[in-house]
Design an enzyme around this catalytic site. Structure first.
Site, mmCIF file in Angstrom:
data_model
loop_
_atom_site.group_PDB
_atom_site.id
_atom_site.type_symbol
_atom_site.label_atom_id
_atom_site.label_comp_id
_atom_site.label_asym_id
_atom_site.label_seq_id
_atom_site.Cartn_x
_atom_site.Cartn_y
_atom_site.Cartn_z
ATOM 1 N N GLY A 1 0.809 -1.212 0.000
ATOM 2 C CA GLY A 1 0.000 0.000 0.000
ATOM 3 C C GLY A 1 0.841 1.260 0.000
ATOM 4 N N ASP A 2 0.183 2.401 -0.242
ATOM 5 C CA ASP A 2 0.807 3.731 -0.193
ATOM 6 C C ASP A 2 1.936 3.910 -1.205
ATOM 7 O OD1 ASP A 2 -0.899 4.280 1.951
ATOM 8 O OD2 ASP A 2 0.527 3.430 3.380
ATOM 9 N N GLU A 3 1.802 3.269 -2.348
ATOM 10 C CA GLU A 3 2.863 3.329 -3.356
ATOM 11 C C GLU A 3 2.846 4.634 -4.144
ATOM 12 O OE1 GLU A 3 0.556 0.944 -3.150
ATOM 13 O OE2 GLU A 3 1.515 -0.999 -2.883
ATOM 14 N N LYS B 1 -0.448 5.503 -5.651
ATOM 15 C CA LYS B 1 -1.520 5.212 -6.624
ATOM 16 C C LYS B 1 -2.351 6.455 -6.926
ATOM 17 C CE LYS B 1 -3.080 2.094 -3.748
ATOM 18 N NZ LYS B 1 -2.012 2.078 -2.735
ATOM 19 N N ALA C 1 -8.224 3.133 2.887
ATOM 20 C CA ALA C 1 -7.320 3.713 1.895
ATOM 21 C C ALA C 1 -7.108 5.199 2.178
ATOM 22 C CB ALA C 1 -7.907 3.539 0.497
ATOM 23 N N GLY C 2 -5.949 5.692 1.775
ATOM 24 C CA GLY C 2 -5.673 7.130 1.826
ATOM 25 C C GLY C 2 -4.852 7.448 0.601
ATOM 26 N N HIS C 3 -5.480 8.042 -0.393
ATOM 27 C CA HIS C 3 -4.807 8.303 -1.673
ATOM 28 C C HIS C 3 -4.593 9.807 -1.818
ATOM 29 C CE1 HIS C 3 -6.466 4.276 -3.444
ATOM 30 N NE2 HIS C 3 -5.742 4.115 -2.360
ATOM 31 N N ARG D 1 -23.531 -12.894 5.205
ATOM 32 C CA ARG D 1 -24.806 -12.583 4.550
ATOM 33 C C ARG D 1 -25.955 -12.133 5.452
ATOM 34 N NH1 ARG D 1 -24.931 -18.163 2.117
ATOM 35 N NH2 ARG D 1 -23.771 -18.357 4.050
ATOM 36 N N GLN E 1 -5.138 -0.182 -1.349
ATOM 37 C CA GLN E 1 -4.159 -1.019 -0.642
ATOM 38 C C GLN E 1 -3.096 -1.501 -1.644
ATOM 39 O OE1 GLN E 1 -7.797 -1.738 0.162
ATOM 40 N NE2 GLN E 1 -7.277 -0.068 1.500
ATOM 41 N N THR F 1 -5.454 -7.014 4.391
ATOM 42 C CA THR F 1 -6.768 -6.409 4.552
ATOM 43 C C THR F 1 -7.813 -7.476 4.219
ATOM 44 O OG1 THR F 1 -8.102 -4.457 4.076
ATOM 45 C CG2 THR F 1 -6.879 -5.421 2.201
ATOM 46 N N PRO G 1 3.523 6.380 11.762
ATOM 47 C CA PRO G 1 4.776 6.321 10.999
ATOM 48 C C PRO G 1 4.833 4.998 10.242
ATOM 49 C CG PRO G 1 5.200 6.237 13.372
ATOM 50 C CD PRO G 1 3.732 6.419 13.205
ATOM 51 N N LEU H 1 11.593 8.339 -6.645
ATOM 52 C CA LEU H 1 13.025 8.230 -6.954
ATOM 53 C C LEU H 1 13.774 9.341 -6.207
ATOM 54 C CD1 LEU H 1 15.087 6.615 -8.614
ATOM 55 C CD2 LEU H 1 14.802 8.259 -10.467
ATOM 56 N N VAL I 1 9.304 11.882 -9.338
ATOM 57 C CA VAL I 1 10.430 12.601 -8.712
ATOM 58 C C VAL I 1 9.927 13.668 -7.739
ATOM 59 C CG1 VAL I 1 12.136 12.101 -10.511
ATOM 60 C CG2 VAL I 1 10.647 14.096 -10.770
HETATM 61 P P1 GDP Z 1 -1.465 5.753 -2.232
HETATM 62 O O1 GDP Z 1 -2.196 5.234 -1.049
HETATM 63 O O2 GDP Z 1 -0.838 4.663 -3.034
HETATM 64 O O3 GDP Z 1 -2.273 6.682 -3.082
HETATM 65 O O4 GDP Z 1 -0.245 6.598 -1.645
HETATM 66 P P2 GDP Z 1 -0.321 7.671 -0.436
HETATM 67 O O5 GDP Z 1 -1.004 8.895 -0.932
HETATM 68 O O6 GDP Z 1 -0.824 7.049 0.808
HETATM 69 O O7 GDP Z 1 1.224 7.922 -0.188
HETATM 70 C C1 GDP Z 1 2.061 8.355 -1.200
HETATM 71 C C2 GDP Z 1 2.690 9.693 -0.784
HETATM 72 O O8 GDP Z 1 3.787 9.960 -1.623
HETATM 73 C C3 GDP Z 1 1.771 10.878 -0.931
HETATM 74 O O9 GDP Z 1 2.078 11.806 0.084
HETATM 75 C C4 GDP Z 1 2.121 11.443 -2.300
HETATM 76 O O10 GDP Z 1 1.836 12.825 -2.423
HETATM 77 C C5 GDP Z 1 3.601 11.188 -2.332
HETATM 78 N N1 GDP Z 1 4.201 10.954 -3.643
HETATM 79 C C6 GDP Z 1 3.713 10.265 -4.706
HETATM 80 N N2 GDP Z 1 4.655 10.154 -5.653
HETATM 81 C C7 GDP Z 1 5.773 10.748 -5.176
HETATM 82 C C8 GDP Z 1 7.106 10.927 -5.685
HETATM 83 O O11 GDP Z 1 7.470 10.470 -6.767
HETATM 84 N N3 GDP Z 1 7.999 11.583 -4.873
HETATM 85 C C9 GDP Z 1 7.632 12.090 -3.657
HETATM 86 N N4 GDP Z 1 8.564 12.715 -2.926
HETATM 87 N N5 GDP Z 1 6.387 11.944 -3.159
HETATM 88 C C10 GDP Z 1 5.491 11.275 -3.910
HETATM 89 P P1 IMO Z 2 -3.824 2.643 0.467
HETATM 90 O O1 IMO Z 2 -4.971 2.430 -0.485
HETATM 91 C C1 IMO Z 2 -1.305 0.895 3.593
HETATM 92 C C2 IMO Z 2 -3.165 -2.119 6.169
HETATM 93 C C3 IMO Z 2 -3.315 -1.720 7.628
HETATM 94 C C4 IMO Z 2 -3.146 -3.085 8.274
HETATM 95 C C5 IMO Z 2 -3.866 -4.007 7.313
HETATM 96 C C6 IMO Z 2 -5.308 -4.304 7.683
HETATM 97 O O2 IMO Z 2 -3.710 4.026 0.987
HETATM 98 O O3 IMO Z 2 -2.560 2.094 -0.101
HETATM 99 P P2 IMO Z 2 -7.562 -2.890 7.559
HETATM 100 O O4 IMO Z 2 -7.931 -1.585 8.184
HETATM 101 O O5 IMO Z 2 -7.638 -2.886 6.074
HETATM 102 O O6 IMO Z 2 -8.277 -4.051 8.165
HETATM 103 O O7 IMO Z 2 -6.002 -3.102 7.954
HETATM 104 O O8 IMO Z 2 -3.847 -3.345 6.044
HETATM 105 N N1 IMO Z 2 -3.754 -1.166 5.210
HETATM 106 C C7 IMO Z 2 -3.042 -0.300 4.477
HETATM 107 N N2 IMO Z 2 -1.719 -0.037 4.480
HETATM 108 N N3 IMO Z 2 -2.117 1.530 2.726
HETATM 109 C C8 IMO Z 2 -3.444 1.249 2.686
HETATM 110 O O9 IMO Z 2 -4.268 1.754 1.764
HETATM 111 C C9 IMO Z 2 -3.962 0.330 3.616
HETATM 112 N N4 IMO Z 2 -5.200 -0.160 3.877
HETATM 113 C C10 IMO Z 2 -5.053 -1.078 4.839
HETATM 114 O O10 IMO Z 2 -2.315 -0.820 8.023
HETATM 115 O O11 IMO Z 2 -1.794 -3.455 8.296
HETATM 116 MG MG MG Z 3 -2.263 5.471 1.025
#
Ligand code: GDP
Ligand code: IMO
Ligand code: MG
Length: 424
Positions: A11-13, A15, A38-40, A142, A224, A239, A304, A332, A414
């Protein structure tokens, strides 16, 4: 052209950023799994949007947004998100569609999530406490499930809630010695949810198929990451949904053969929130460097994030099971300033070299990473928009990732802004 975006790590790549960029080339953006866990993040100019339930294409005013069947909808979060966007003059009328079959997260799900985690103590999963597990459990069970379509018949909903809440309260009071919840209070909230959300609720499967037949292009947004997939991730530290691209079809009602391209999103390093094995974790100065520089604190919970080196064994596995065509490699810039950078290209488990990721938690926790070490670079790359202008060591890093995961890296991040993106 239909495209699916999916995270290949835990997660948190990044997306949200990629979906926002690619939404411009698509008519419709669809969330197909997960919920408000999720937190995008989408950064547009000085504005930063943290989206939990709305598809990340939403900030583009012409994008149609769909919340499909397998998403668990938290009405409180969704309504807050709609209101926050409306305040920024981003309106959702006639462009947000929520599946009538999507299941609903209510207060008792969040309470159950919290109580269960507390009771597990040191063995907790580290969930986001957004009620995800309990809501999906009710869906599979169900008999105690509420779906968006239930808001259309309040009399039946009230009766259903009475039965469900009675059952939940027995668990809360007897098992956890906790306070009970009030069915009447939850029903009152549901009446307000019905008023606000029914206008958006439709048969999204019909809508999507008709739209595609009419030549519209669809962007599917995974939540995720693949390693958090219920069936293919590092169970039980996952999840409760199919968060890999394999969940796209079941989640949306669109067969995978109708998707032209699957793009995997990864960071140049690995992060994980919550518990579970993490072979390349750097619980040291390097991990802290990445956390500070990459701002690796949870978008949903503020926790964190655990940080470590890029794990090519894990990413290759995710790319393989996900049918990934190409990769977006984010952050990067975050590696800038490190003297040496490592990529894990295999594990040693029980004295044997392993290159196929063992999702089995016990085996994975015994994995010792085998690293390739590369030289780092010092130059600021946050304004670079051509691959050839990157420092040679940064180019080497990208090429080695491509070589090990056997997928082309076609997008490089970047920085968080739209403009801080290299296309190849
Ligand atoms: P998601 O859940 O996959 O949408 O990712 P998150 O939003 O939770 O976390 C990604 C974080 O990296 C966010 O704060 C973005 O604004 C930031 N981000 C995305 N791409 C880049 C990048 O190439 N470089 C930097 N420094 N930050 C980035
Ligand atoms: P995005 O879409 C990172 C993790 C939680 C926990 C496990 C189970 O922003 O990438 P849950 O609340 O789903 O039952 O928790 O999955 N987790 C994530 N980690 N990014 C997420 O979403 C996540 N959604 C769930 O931290 O380890
Ligand atoms: Mg996220």
């Amino acid at each position: 052209m239909n495209t699916c975006i999916v995270g290949l790590q835990w997660g948190d790549e990044g997306k949200g950023k990629i979906v926002d960029i690619l939404a411009e080339q698509h008519d419709i953006t669809v969330r197909y799994s997960g919920g408000a866990n999720a937190g995008h993040t989408v950064v547009v100019g000085d504005d930063r949007f943290a989206l939990h339930i709305l598809p990340s294409g939403v900030v583009r005013p012409d994008t149609i947004c769909v919340i499909a069947n397998a998403v668990v909808v938290d009405p409180d979060t969704l309504i807050k998100e709609i209101d926050a966007l409306t305040q920024k003059n981003i309106t959702l009328t006639r462009r947000l569609f929520i599946s009538e079959n999507a299941h609903v997260v209510l207060d008792y799900h969040k309470k159950e999530d919290q109580l269960r985690e507390e009771a597990l103590g040191n063995n907790k999963i580290g969930t986001t406490i957004r009620g995800i597990g309990p809501c999906y459990a009710d869906k599979v069970g169900r008999s105690h499930a509420i779906r968006m379509s239930d808001f259309a018949n309040l009399t039946t909903l009230q009766a259903k809630l009475k039965t469900i809440v009675e059952y939940k309260n027995k668990i809360f009071t007897s098992l956890y010695n906790a306070e009970s919840v009030s069915a009447d209070e939850i029903f009152e909230k549901c009446k307000s949810y019905a008023d606000q959300l029914l206008p958006f609720t439709i048969d999204t499967t019909e809508f999507l198929h008709k739209s595609i037949a009419a030549g519209k292009s669809v962007l599917f947004e995974g939540a995720q990451g693949t390693l958090l997939d219920l069936d293919h991730g590092t169970f039980p530290y996952v999840t409760s949904s199919n968060s890999s691209s394999l969940g796209m079809s079941a989640g949306s009602g669109i067969p995978a053969r109708m998707v032209n391209k699957f793009i995997g999103v990864v960071k140049t390093y690995t992060t994980r929130v919550g518990a579970g094995p993490f072979p390349t974790e750097q619980d040291n100065d390097i991990g802290q460097y990445i956390r500070d520089k990459g701002n690796e604190y949870g978008t949903t919970t503020g926790r964190p994030r655990r940080c470590g080196w890029f794990d090519a064994v894990a990413v290759s596995y995710s790319a393989t099971i996900g049918g990934i065509d190409s990769v977006a490699l984010m952050h990067l810039d975050t590696l800038t300033g490190l003297k040496e950078i490592k990529i894990c290209k295999a594990y040693k488990i029980d004295g044997k070299v392993v290159t196929f990721f063992p999702a089995n938690t016990e085996r994975l926790s015994q994995a010792i990473p085998i690293y390739e070490t590369l030289s780092g670079w010092g130059d600021d790359i946050t304004e670079v928009n051509d691959f050839d202008d990157l420092p040679i060591d940064a180019q080497h890093f990208v090429c080695l990732v491509e070589e090990i995961i056997k997928r082309p890296v076609t997008i490089i991040g970047v920085g968080p802004k739209r403009s801080q993106t290299i296309f190849r």
